[in-house]
Design an enzyme around this catalytic site. Structure first.
Site, PDB file in Angstrom:
ATOM      1  N   GLU A 170       0.860  -1.234   0.108  1.00 46.53           N
ATOM      2  CA  GLU A 170      -0.011  -0.088  -0.095  1.00 46.53           C
ATOM      3  C   GLU A 170       1.085   1.235  -0.050  1.00 46.53           C
ATOM      4  O   GLU A 170       0.529   2.325   0.797  1.00 46.53           O
ATOM      5  CB  GLU A 170      -0.932  -0.003   1.263  1.00 46.53           C
ATOM      6  CG  GLU A 170      -1.886  -1.116   1.145  1.00 46.53           C
ATOM      7  CD  GLU A 170      -2.708  -1.434   2.419  1.00 46.53           C
ATOM      8  OE1 GLU A 170      -2.782  -0.566   3.324  1.00 46.53           O
ATOM      9  OE2 GLU A 170      -3.604  -2.222   2.286  1.00 46.53           O
ATOM     10  N   ASN A 211       2.035  -5.206  -3.159  1.00 42.47           N
ATOM     11  CA  ASN A 211       0.735  -5.491  -2.629  1.00 42.47           C
ATOM     12  C   ASN A 211      -0.113  -4.321  -2.409  1.00 42.47           C
ATOM     13  O   ASN A 211       0.407  -3.466  -1.725  1.00 42.47           O
ATOM     14  CB  ASN A 211       0.860  -6.495  -1.408  1.00 42.47           C
ATOM     15  CG  ASN A 211      -0.660  -7.023  -1.138  1.00 42.47           C
ATOM     16  OD1 ASN A 211      -1.107  -7.665  -1.971  1.00 42.47           O
ATOM     17  ND2 ASN A 211      -1.267  -6.899   0.317  1.00 42.47           N
ATOM     18  N   HIS A 247     -10.223  -6.209  -2.126  1.00 38.69           N
ATOM     19  CA  HIS A 247     -11.314  -5.936  -1.191  1.00 38.69           C
ATOM     20  C   HIS A 247     -12.401  -5.391  -1.954  1.00 38.69           C
ATOM     21  O   HIS A 247     -12.387  -4.135  -2.132  1.00 38.69           O
ATOM     22  CB  HIS A 247     -10.616  -5.281   0.333  1.00 38.69           C
ATOM     23  CG  HIS A 247      -9.788  -5.803   0.946  1.00 38.69           C
ATOM     24  ND1 HIS A 247     -10.174  -6.813   1.842  1.00 38.69           N
ATOM     25  CD2 HIS A 247      -8.504  -5.564   1.153  1.00 38.69           C
ATOM     26  CE1 HIS A 247      -8.947  -7.439   2.385  1.00 38.69           C
ATOM     27  NE2 HIS A 247      -7.958  -6.682   1.980  1.00 38.69           N
ATOM     28  N   GLU A 275      -6.028 -10.870  -1.129  1.00 37.84           N
ATOM     29  CA  GLU A 275      -6.788 -10.707   0.151  1.00 37.84           C
ATOM     30  C   GLU A 275      -8.430 -10.441  -0.308  1.00 37.84           C
ATOM     31  O   GLU A 275      -9.103  -9.624   0.149  1.00 37.84           O
ATOM     32  CB  GLU A 275      -6.522  -9.254   0.704  1.00 37.84           C
ATOM     33  CG  GLU A 275      -5.022  -9.057   0.929  1.00 37.84           C
ATOM     34  CD  GLU A 275      -4.754  -7.758   1.799  1.00 37.84           C
ATOM     35  OE1 GLU A 275      -5.559  -7.176   2.215  1.00 37.84           O
ATOM     36  OE2 GLU A 275      -3.338  -7.414   1.880  1.00 37.84           O
ATOM     37  N   ASP A 277     -12.309 -10.472  -0.697  1.00 39.85           N
ATOM     38  CA  ASP A 277     -13.628 -10.596  -0.070  1.00 39.85           C
ATOM     39  C   ASP A 277     -14.443  -9.692  -0.884  1.00 39.85           C
ATOM     40  O   ASP A 277     -14.096  -8.866  -1.569  1.00 39.85           O
ATOM     41  CB  ASP A 277     -13.532 -10.241   1.342  1.00 39.85           C
ATOM     42  CG  ASP A 277     -12.619  -8.894   1.918  1.00 39.85           C
ATOM     43  OD1 ASP A 277     -12.789  -8.096   1.048  1.00 39.85           O
ATOM     44  OD2 ASP A 277     -12.293  -8.898   2.850  1.00 39.85           O
TER      45      ASP A 277
HETATM   46  O1  G3I Z   1      -3.865  -8.223  18.883  1.00 40.92           O
HETATM   47  C1  G3I Z   1      -4.708  -7.116  19.497  1.00 40.92           C
HETATM   48  C2  G3I Z   1      -5.545  -7.538  20.701  1.00 40.92           C
HETATM   49  O2  G3I Z   1      -4.558  -7.893  21.806  1.00 40.92           O
HETATM   50  C3  G3I Z   1      -6.337  -6.299  21.338  1.00 40.92           C
HETATM   51  O3  G3I Z   1      -7.058  -6.671  22.397  1.00 40.92           O
HETATM   52  C4  G3I Z   1      -7.546  -5.663  20.214  1.00 40.92           C
HETATM   53  C5  G3I Z   1      -7.914  -4.824  20.759  1.00 40.92           C
HETATM   54  O4  G3I Z   1      -8.119  -4.046  19.710  1.00 40.92           O
HETATM   55  O5  G3I Z   1      -6.590  -5.472  18.873  1.00 40.92           O
HETATM   56  C6  G3I Z   1      -5.863  -6.522  18.612  1.00 40.92           C
HETATM   57  O6  G3I Z   1      -4.996  -6.055  17.357  1.00 40.92           O
HETATM   58  C7  G3I Z   1      -5.756  -5.853  16.365  1.00 40.92           C
HETATM   59  C8  G3I Z   1      -5.147  -6.686  14.975  1.00 40.92           C
HETATM   60  O7  G3I Z   1      -5.983  -6.596  13.965  1.00 40.92           O
HETATM   61  C9  G3I Z   1      -5.418  -8.214  15.361  1.00 40.92           C
HETATM   62  O8  G3I Z   1      -6.573  -8.923  15.375  1.00 40.92           O
HETATM   63  C10 G3I Z   1      -5.886  -4.384  15.773  1.00 40.92           C
HETATM   64  O9  G3I Z   1      -6.411  -3.626  16.844  1.00 40.92           O
HETATM   65  C11 G3I Z   1      -6.427  -4.047  14.320  1.00 40.92           C
HETATM   66  O10 G3I Z   1      -6.136  -2.740  13.956  1.00 40.92           O
HETATM   67  C12 G3I Z   1      -5.891  -5.289  13.491  1.00 40.92           C
HETATM   68  O11 G3I Z   1      -6.655  -4.930  12.529  1.00 40.92           O
HETATM   69  C13 G3I Z   1      -5.937  -5.555  10.950  1.00 40.92           C
HETATM   70  C14 G3I Z   1      -5.423  -4.471  10.255  1.00 40.92           C
HETATM   71  O12 G3I Z   1      -5.213  -5.134   9.067  1.00 40.92           O
HETATM   72  C15 G3I Z   1      -4.414  -3.506  10.732  1.00 40.92           C
HETATM   73  O13 G3I Z   1      -3.038  -4.661  11.019  1.00 40.92           O
HETATM   74  C16 G3I Z   1      -7.097  -6.548  10.413  1.00 40.92           C
HETATM   75  O14 G3I Z   1      -7.303  -7.410  11.285  1.00 40.92           O
HETATM   76  C17 G3I Z   1      -6.597  -6.960   9.320  1.00 40.92           C
HETATM   77  O15 G3I Z   1      -7.497  -7.656   8.533  1.00 40.92           O
HETATM   78  C18 G3I Z   1      -6.109  -5.910   8.356  1.00 40.92           C
HETATM   79  O16 G3I Z   1      -5.682  -6.530   7.163  1.00 40.92           O
HETATM   80  C19 G3I Z   1      -5.466  -5.385   6.070  1.00 40.92           C
HETATM   81  C20 G3I Z   1      -4.105  -5.804   5.459  1.00 40.92           C
HETATM   82  O17 G3I Z   1      -3.050  -6.242   6.290  1.00 40.92           O
HETATM   83  C21 G3I Z   1      -3.739  -4.918   4.265  1.00 40.92           C
HETATM   84  N1  G3I Z   1      -4.796  -4.700   3.533  1.00 40.92           N
HETATM   85  C22 G3I Z   1      -5.989  -4.300   4.135  1.00 40.92           C
HETATM   86  C23 G3I Z   1      -6.395  -5.286   5.129  1.00 40.92           C
HETATM   87  C24 G3I Z   1      -7.797  -4.802   5.687  1.00 40.92           C
HETATM   88  O18 G3I Z   1      -7.733  -3.718   6.339  1.00 40.92           O
END
Ligand code: G3I
Length: 363
Positions: A170, A211, A247, A275, A277
């Site tokens: 990105e 990506n 997405h 990715e 969906d």
């Molecule tokens: O692990 C912590 C946990 O300990 C805590 O309790 C909780 C509270 O919010 O947060 C958890 O971390 C989260 C993490 O996902 C793990 O589930 C983060 O807040 C959350 O921001 C994070 O979101 C991810 C996001 O990327 C940011 O990294 C999404 O699951 C994930 O689907 C998303 O994936 C991205 C790709 O990497 C890049 N392309 C877009 C895609 C969708 O946004």
């Protein structure tokens, strides 16, 4: 008339005997043992057994460890895995001299035990940055050292376990300009090329991808991405593929997906739908329900995307990866605060009709 009935009875008897034989095991004492039916679409067909290219999912490590239905489904359906979060910078490199490979190693071990490929996501991104990077003070050489050390420590750790990497993720805005990330600010626009060179030095066998999302929404960002990628190729920078996140949403024009996939394939590099969906509630309607009509629309769109992807040259098909497994695990409802049903498995991990759409896309 009597003769016709006799012929019909005889024909039915012959057919019945033939079917019993083909679907039965050894006759023992007149008792036949039923065996698996020889249907072309058997209940044992899965995504990994049916698709002519790798079919993967992004996985959530806590679910993989703790949810037996999720784990069983991952083992059964997919032959390629991406970590949804645990290979991002905040997870792997929480402090300058601290790397935490625990969860990512768990994923690699799981993949090895179950015969699955691991795609690495992601080395350099503007998100998932730990405070030590956003607060880092140093001159250009110190930033360059940070970049190189980060990439090479991680790639070297997973050498032989992770076959491919989203090296840069990105880097573009939707208007086609380079995103004003900390990497651009500290290292200048050619940081992208250097990321590939550093990753390649650490693991010359790894396939290296750029990506991004949004290729299918319009030409502006797509053109910028492809121009950057073609520029790297023409300079001999080691890049092997393009990750199209996809997405996407069900109500885009049908030609958008083919246009985007074909444009990426025209580079000659590998193409990963990385990715996938399909959002069904892009207007954020809080009262929306997943009707039969929406389900049918989603089925047709999954089929179309798979068909379009299956039409590019085989050697360029790195595979399709959905972003997580079921509607219960998708990032979309939480991120947009709305109900949605973007994935091929439902809240109970049962196959939705769009699962069949994926299979039909390669028929
Ligand atoms: O692990 C912590 C946990 O300990 C805590 O309790 C909780 C509270 O919010 O947060 C958890 O971390 C989260 C993490 O996902 C793990 O589930 C983060 O807040 C959350 O921001 C994070 O979101 C991810 C996001 O990327 C940011 O990294 C999404 O699951 C994930 O689907 C998303 O994936 C991205 C790709 O990497 C890049 N392309 C877009 C895609 C969708 O946004």
């Amino acid at each position: 008339m009597k003769r016709e009935i006799k012929v019909l009875v005889l024909a039915l008897a012959v057919t019945f005997t033939a079917c019993s034989k083909s679907n039965s095991g050894t006759d023992s004492g007149g008792i036949t043992t039923p065996t698996t039916p020889t249907n072309p679409v058997t209940p044992t067909a899965t995504l990994q057994s049916s698709m002519p290219f790798p079919f993967g999912a992004a996985v959530n490590i806590s679910l993989l460890k703790n949810n037996t239905a999720y784990r069983a489904l991952v083992i059964k359906e997919y032959n390629s895995l991406t970590a949804e979060s645990v290979m991002k910078t905040a997870a792997l490199h929480p402090a300058q001299n601290t790397y935490d490979f625990t969860d990512a190693d768990y994923l690699c071990d799981f993949a090895k035990t179950n015969g699955k490929r691991v795609h690495g996501h992601t080395l350099i991104w503007y998100k998932s940055l730990p405070a030590w990077i956003t607060n880092f003070q140093g001159d250009a050489a110190a930033w360059e050292n940070l970049l190189k050390t980060h990439i090479q420590t991680i790639v070297a750790h997973f050498k032989g376990k992770v076959v491919s990497w989203d090296v840069v993720n990105e880097a573009f805005e939707d208007d086609g300009t380079l995103r004003n990330s900390i990497w651009l600010q500290k290292l200048g626009p050619d940081y992208i090329a250097r990321c590939y060179t550093y990753a390649h030095e650490a693991d010359p066998d790894a396939l290296l991808f750029y990506n991004d999302y949004g290729h299918e929404y319009g030409p502006t960002k797509r053109a910028a991405i492809l121009s950057m990628v073609n520029g790297l190729v023409s300079r001999g920078i080691p890049i092997n593929g393009i990750g199209m996140q996809m997405h996407t949403r069900y109500n885009l024009g049908d030609s958008n997906w083919a246009t985007a996939i074909n444009a990426c394939a025209a580079t000659g590099l590998k193409v990963h739908i990385s990715e996938l969906d399909i959002a069904m509630n892009p207007n954020n309607d809080q009262t929306l329900t997943y009707t039969a009509a929406l389900s049918e629309a989603q089925t047709q769109k999954y089929k179309l995307i798979v068909q379009d992807y299956n039409a590019i040259p085989k050697a360029q098909q790195f595979g399709i990866t959905t972003w997580n497994v079921s509607d219960a695990d998708s990032w979309i409802p939480g991120n947009y605060n709305r109900p949605d049903w973007p994935l091929p498995f439902d809240f109970n991990y049962a196959r939705k009709p769009c699962y069949q759409g994926i299979l039909d896309g390669v028929k």
